[in-house]
Write a protein that holds these residues in place. Structure first.
Motif, PDB file in Angstrom:
ATOM      1  N   LYS A 296       0.850  -1.188   0.000  1.00 34.26           N
ATOM      2  CA  LYS A 296       0.000   0.000   0.000  1.00 34.26           C
ATOM      3  C   LYS A 296       0.890   1.244   0.000  1.00 34.26           C
ATOM      4  CE  LYS A 296      -3.611   0.124   2.705  1.00 34.26           C
ATOM      5  NZ  LYS A 296      -4.470   0.252   3.917  1.00 34.26           N
TER       6      LYS A 296
ATOM      7  N   LEU B  13       1.106   5.054   0.427  1.00 35.07           N
ATOM      8  CA  LEU B  13       0.256   6.018   1.111  1.00 35.07           C
ATOM      9  C   LEU B  13       0.279   7.385   0.450  1.00 35.07           C
ATOM     10  CD1 LEU B  13       1.119   5.220   4.850  1.00 35.07           C
ATOM     11  CD2 LEU B  13      -0.647   4.201   3.385  1.00 35.07           C
TER      12      LEU B  13
ATOM     13  N   THR C 108      -3.363   5.584  -4.449  1.00 32.76           N
ATOM     14  CA  THR C 108      -2.768   5.591  -3.121  1.00 32.76           C
ATOM     15  C   THR C 108      -3.739   4.999  -2.104  1.00 32.76           C
ATOM     16  OG1 THR C 108      -3.584   7.833  -2.726  1.00 32.76           O
ATOM     17  CG2 THR C 108      -1.342   7.616  -3.604  1.00 32.76           C
ATOM     18  N   ASN C 109      -3.199   4.611  -0.947  1.00 33.60           N
ATOM     19  CA  ASN C 109      -3.997   4.098   0.180  1.00 33.60           C
ATOM     20  C   ASN C 109      -4.821   2.877  -0.198  1.00 33.60           C
ATOM     21  OD1 ASN C 109      -3.062   6.389   1.658  1.00 33.60           O
ATOM     22  ND2 ASN C 109      -4.724   7.603   0.803  1.00 33.60           N
TER      23      ASN C 109
END
Length: 299
Positions: free
Chosen positions: A178, A180, A242-243
């Motif tokens: 992941k 961020l 992202t995330n």
């Protein structure tokens, strides 16, 4: 934990330089003339805290019975300072380079009497790492790495590595990655699986999820310089975010290397640059999380 006698001192400033190596350090100090406790991160490293985060935090604090007490808790990425038994408290994040691990006592403008000094090592709050992985013997080579409840976290603006003690030729290697959205560093880059690496990650393969460029890549690092071998972007239709957890898997048997994104084969390559080495992780221009990191050797 330190106590200073300031009842008869000509020092203008005194305290500690922590996380120090060369010119890099963070000051935890007291200004005698201004009667202020402060933490100064001006020379804490190259990490950009952003325009809204000041390099120096301070608080007014009078001596107590002619004495100033500094009680510090320092870990890998933070410092918490209690002045005069908690009369004033300052907490700051730190992002030192790996070699910055020294501490120095100093005074400026004159001498100050140190009544007492006690230092204690801090143990990890975890009985074991919260990261789900069957790999062990992790060693940070570069960048900032920590085990968190959300996974093994890496942070760097450049290519940075952590390596396990697992050394293999043929294997299946996978993890959830992941990348961020980091508003502090304003950086969004890539997270990667590293394999067939030497001991310093100067020569290695990496398969990454590059959110910034919306690509999955197979990279060969030679003498510390990375070269893209194969790039996959699904004809421009790949939509990495992202995330978001992405399951990346690498299978390697001899010269045959395959990379899977969420169980879909996206890279099928033949390359003979490296035949054996260590398994690890990489971040580039990002803060990334890795979890469910599993490695299986193949005969």
């Amino acid at each position: 934990m330190a106590e200073f006698d300031v009842s008869n001192t000509d020092a203008q400033e005194f305290g500690f330089q922590i996380q120090k190596e060369g010119s890099e350090n963070t000051k935890v100090s007291y200004n005698v003339n201004k009667q202020r406790l402060f933490v100064d991160r001006t020379n804490s490293g190259s990490f950009d805290f952003g325009e809204d985060v000041k390099g120096k935090h301070s608080a007014s604090m009078l001596p107590k019975d002619g004495k100033v007490k500094l009680h510090m808790f320092v870990d890998q990425s933070s410092v918490e300072v209690f002045g005069n038994d908690g009369t004033e408290v300052i907490t700051d994040q730190l992002f030192p380079t790996l070699s910055s691990n020294k501490i120095r006592l100093y005074s400026k403008g004159g001498a100050v009497k140190l009544n007492s000094l006690k230092m204690y090592p801090l143990k990890s709050i975890w009985n074991k790492s919260p990261v789900e992985t069957n790999l062990s013997g992790w060693k940070s080579i570069s960048g900032l790495w920590a085990d968190t409840i959300n996974g093994k976290q890496g942070r760097s603006k450049e290519d940075s590595f952590t390596l396990s003690s697992e050394n293999a030729k043929n294997f299946i290697y996978g993890a959830k990655i992941k990348v961020l959205d980091d508003p502090v560093s304003n950086s969004t880059g890539a997270g990667a699986l590293v394999f067939r690496s030497d001991e310093q990650a100067n020569n290695a393969y990496a398969a990454n999820v590059d959110v910034l460029n919306n690509q999955v890549k197979l990279i060969a690092f030679r003498d510390g310089i990375g070269k893209d071998l194969i790039i996959y972007n699904d004809g421009g239709k790949l939509d990495l975010k992202t995330n978001t957890d992405y399951r990346l898997k690498v299978t390697a048997e001899g010269e045959h290397i395959q990379v899977y994104l969420n169980d879909k084969l996206v890279i099928d390559a033949v390359d003979h640059t490296f035949s054996e080495g260590y398994a690890g992780l990489n971040v580039w221009n990002s803060t990334s999380l890795f979890n469910d990191v599993k490695f299986e050797t193949v005969d």
